[in-house]
Design a protein around this motif. Sequence first.
Motif, PDB file in Angstrom:
ATOM      1  N   LEU A 291       0.848  -1.322   0.071  1.00 15.69           N
ATOM      2  CA  LEU A 291       0.139   0.093  -0.167  1.00 15.69           C
ATOM      3  C   LEU A 291       1.206   1.605  -0.129  1.00 15.69           C
ATOM      4  CD1 LEU A 291      -2.687  -0.956   2.411  1.00 15.69           C
ATOM      5  CD2 LEU A 291      -2.827  -0.481   0.023  1.00 15.69           C
ATOM      6  N   ALA A 292       1.848   1.412   0.776  1.00 14.87           N
ATOM      7  CA  ALA A 292       2.698   2.417   0.789  1.00 14.87           C
ATOM      8  C   ALA A 292       3.528   2.726  -0.411  1.00 14.87           C
ATOM      9  CB  ALA A 292       4.129   2.034   1.744  1.00 14.87           C
ATOM     10  N   LEU A 293       3.458   1.943  -1.240  1.00 11.77           N
ATOM     11  CA  LEU A 293       3.928   1.380  -2.427  1.00 11.77           C
ATOM     12  C   LEU A 293       3.498   2.751  -3.199  1.00 11.77           C
ATOM     13  CD1 LEU A 293       7.184   0.481  -4.819  1.00 11.77           C
ATOM     14  CD2 LEU A 293       5.069  -1.309  -5.417  1.00 11.77           C
ATOM     15  N   ASN A 294       1.582   2.078  -3.703  1.00 11.33           N
ATOM     16  CA  ASN A 294       1.155   2.219  -3.928  1.00 11.33           C
ATOM     17  C   ASN A 294       0.331   3.934  -3.240  1.00 11.33           C
ATOM     18  OD1 ASN A 294      -1.546   3.043  -4.990  1.00 11.33           O
ATOM     19  ND2 ASN A 294      -2.687   0.228  -4.421  1.00 11.33           N
ATOM     20  N   TYR A 295       1.289   4.355  -2.823  1.00 11.02           N
ATOM     21  CA  TYR A 295       0.661   5.488  -2.294  1.00 11.02           C
ATOM     22  C   TYR A 295       1.654   6.340  -2.899  1.00 11.02           C
ATOM     23  CZ  TYR A 295      -0.291   9.857   0.538  1.00 11.02           C
ATOM     24  OH  TYR A 295       0.139  10.986   0.242  1.00 11.02           O
ATOM     25  N   GLY A 296       2.546   5.675  -2.854  1.00  9.45           N
ATOM     26  CA  GLY A 296       3.786   6.873  -3.473  1.00  9.45           C
ATOM     27  C   GLY A 296       3.296   7.058  -4.794  1.00  9.45           C
ATOM     28  N   PHE A 297       3.435   6.002  -5.596  1.00  8.97           N
ATOM     29  CA  PHE A 297       3.334   6.384  -7.066  1.00  8.97           C
ATOM     30  C   PHE A 297       1.774   6.697  -7.393  1.00  8.97           C
ATOM     31  CE2 PHE A 297       1.740   3.690 -10.651  1.00  8.97           C
ATOM     32  CZ  PHE A 297       3.087   4.042 -12.136  1.00  8.97           C
ATOM     33  N   GLY A 298       1.042   7.137  -6.431  1.00  9.63           N
ATOM     34  CA  GLY A 298       0.060   7.352  -6.942  1.00  9.63           C
ATOM     35  C   GLY A 298       0.133   8.424  -6.832  1.00  9.63           C
ATOM     36  N   SER A 299       0.444   8.879  -5.290  1.00  7.43           N
ATOM     37  CA  SER A 299       0.256  11.045  -5.513  1.00  7.43           C
ATOM     38  C   SER A 299       1.881  11.805  -6.102  1.00  7.43           C
ATOM     39  CB  SER A 299       1.476  11.308  -4.381  1.00  7.43           C
ATOM     40  OG  SER A 299       0.976  10.066  -2.691  1.00  7.43           O
ATOM     41  N   GLY A 300       2.350  10.396  -6.975  1.00  7.61           N
ATOM     42  CA  GLY A 300       2.975  11.118  -8.139  1.00  7.61           C
ATOM     43  C   GLY A 300       2.368  11.492  -8.930  1.00  7.61           C
ATOM     44  N   ILE A 301       2.199  10.381  -9.316  1.00  2.35           N
ATOM     45  CA  ILE A 301       0.977  10.913 -10.732  1.00  2.35           C
ATOM     46  C   ILE A 301       0.319  11.714 -10.811  1.00  2.35           C
ATOM     47  CG2 ILE A 301      -0.907   9.851 -12.326  1.00  2.35           C
ATOM     48  CD1 ILE A 301       0.445   7.094 -12.297  1.00  2.35           C
ATOM     49  N   GLY A 302      -0.221  11.896  -9.463  1.00  2.00           N
ATOM     50  CA  GLY A 302      -1.208  13.085  -9.020  1.00  2.00           C
ATOM     51  C   GLY A 302      -1.175  14.877  -9.618  1.00  2.00           C
ATOM     52  N   TRP A 303       0.910  14.568  -8.719  1.00  2.00           N
ATOM     53  CA  TRP A 303       1.946  16.090  -8.871  1.00  2.00           C
ATOM     54  C   TRP A 303       1.968  15.897 -10.552  1.00  2.00           C
ATOM     55  CZ3 TRP A 303       5.957  18.125 -10.068  1.00  2.00           C
ATOM     56  CH2 TRP A 303       6.426  19.206  -9.182  1.00  2.00           C
ATOM     57  N   PHE A 304       2.421  14.510 -11.087  1.00  2.00           N
ATOM     58  CA  PHE A 304       2.479  14.656 -12.897  1.00  2.00           C
ATOM     59  C   PHE A 304       1.197  15.506 -13.467  1.00  2.00           C
ATOM     60  CE2 PHE A 304       2.320  13.287 -16.512  1.00  2.00           C
ATOM     61  CZ  PHE A 304       3.384  13.229 -17.131  1.00  2.00           C
ATOM     62  N   LEU A 305      -0.213  15.017 -12.966  1.00  2.00           N
ATOM     63  CA  LEU A 305      -0.813  15.468 -13.754  1.00  2.00           C
ATOM     64  C   LEU A 305      -1.492  17.133 -13.451  1.00  2.00           C
ATOM     65  CD1 LEU A 305      -3.766  12.868 -12.769  1.00  2.00           C
ATOM     66  CD2 LEU A 305      -2.685  13.433 -14.880  1.00  2.00           C
ATOM     67  N   ALA A 306      -0.899  17.355 -12.212  1.00  2.00           N
ATOM     68  CA  ALA A 306      -1.420  18.839 -12.073  1.00  2.00           C
ATOM     69  C   ALA A 306      -0.337  19.941 -12.673  1.00  2.00           C
ATOM     70  CB  ALA A 306      -1.030  18.808 -10.090  1.00  2.00           C
ATOM     71  N   ILE A 307       1.106  19.588 -12.597  1.00  2.00           N
ATOM     72  CA  ILE A 307       1.704  20.402 -13.187  1.00  2.00           C
ATOM     73  C   ILE A 307       1.457  20.671 -14.936  1.00  2.00           C
ATOM     74  CG2 ILE A 307       4.251  19.127 -13.355  1.00  2.00           C
ATOM     75  CD1 ILE A 307       5.375  21.365 -12.302  1.00  2.00           C
ATOM     76  N   VAL A 308       1.295  19.216 -15.447  1.00  2.00           N
ATOM     77  CA  VAL A 308       1.421  19.095 -16.682  1.00  2.00           C
ATOM     78  C   VAL A 308       0.162  20.327 -17.272  1.00  2.00           C
ATOM     79  CG1 VAL A 308       1.034  17.639 -19.364  1.00  2.00           C
ATOM     80  CG2 VAL A 308       2.785  17.038 -17.130  1.00  2.00           C
TER      81      VAL A 308
END
Lengths: 215, 248
Positions: free
Chosen positions: B144-161
């Motif tokens: 779940l921690a791996l999942n959370y890190g990956f998901g948060s990263g994608i969220g940040w990626f979407l926002a900045i793009v």
Amino acid sequence: MGLLSKKDAKLITDPLADDNPITIQVLGICSALAITAQLKPSIVMAVSVIFVLGVGNVVISLMRNIIPSKIRIIVQLVVVATLVIIVDQVLKAFAYELSKELSVFIGLIITNCIIMGRFEAFALGNGPWRSFLDGIGNAAGYGLILIIVGFFRELFGSGTLFGFKVLGDSVEKTGLYAYGYENNGFMVLPPMALIVVGIIIWVQRTRNKELIEEN
Amino acid sequence: MEHIELFFKSIFVDNMVFAYFLGMCSYLAVSKKVSTAVGLGAAVIFVLTVTVPLNWLLDQYILREGALSWLGAEYAEYDLSFLSFILFIATIATMVQLVEIVVEKFSPSLYNSLGIFLPLIAVNCAILGGSLFMQSRDIATLGLALNYGFGSGIGWFLAIVAIAAIREKIRYSNVPPALRGLGITFIITGLMAIGFMSFGGMLTGGDEEKPSLDGNPENVGFNEDTLEDSNVESPETTFVVSEPNTKQ
């Protein structure tokens, strides 16, 4: 200013307005916006940052000649992290409720770009006293914006200041509420923090045309 | 199911930028062009995916109360959680350095596109924020921690793009002079955050939403969860959030 020479006094007054860390240098927005829904956490955050940046700048400035430049980022992070742990423990001991409210955002002072930015830009090249003034000035400029945003968001969002009902009681319809005034609940939600800061920038740049950017 | 829920929650509902303002500094500074925004976003996904699980291990086996019991019974009482800031940031700084070296060695092309952004990331609040939220939310397993890190990263990626794309377009618009640059970016981000708030209902769709239809604000699940996690917003928020439901 008998105590400070003119040049030193500028170190404190500049960041308050024309060289403000948040609205001009665009530093330290990360941990700033989330805690400004009310005035009290904003002030606690401002005081914490003033402490961390003032002391941190002095420490880095004293060590500036012995830090190898290759590992300076790690050294800076360790200094900040130590100071932030002190702040965190003090808050937990004397203001537990508040430290719960600020949750992870006290920890995030570590990665507050103002702090690293001032270490890099000022403390590594100047003596301790000037670095101290620079740290206090920049942190105060940061705190000023925090307090302005916190003031408006709490006043219009909940109708209170420091938890006191300055506009009257919204349930019993006293004070302003008797005339049909309503709280704008949207002000306490995260997006409004961004928009309030946007408006502050707008006002500041309208007053000082030199700050206007080329798109 | 738990994994899918956490994944979408960390991308949309608890978006790093729009819900918690984390990583705003680099978000504002590096969002002038889409291509650089993609580079930084990818680096953030990468570093978050590596550091959150690592810090989870640190938290589980060294920092939290009783975590040292694997060393022997006499260590069971130690509570080192006050050291978590310094250990987390040290892990992050080291990992960023390590990742930089490894990527440079094995994939020079990736290094050329990510390279300049990697040192920036050590002081990006989204990275430390990811680890601190992981700790304060008691994420249960390594997966779940791996999942959370990956998901948060994608969220940040979407926002900045997204913001970079908007800023490229807005160059052709007639913005009031004093708002140009930073000011309008703040306001656009605010409007985008309002948009992202609508994802809040995503995870309570279907059966769970029914209890709230009878006008009981206590049953509006989604944003209360987020609020409890952050403990930042005041109780008034729940009232505002529940309003649309009571009207249905």
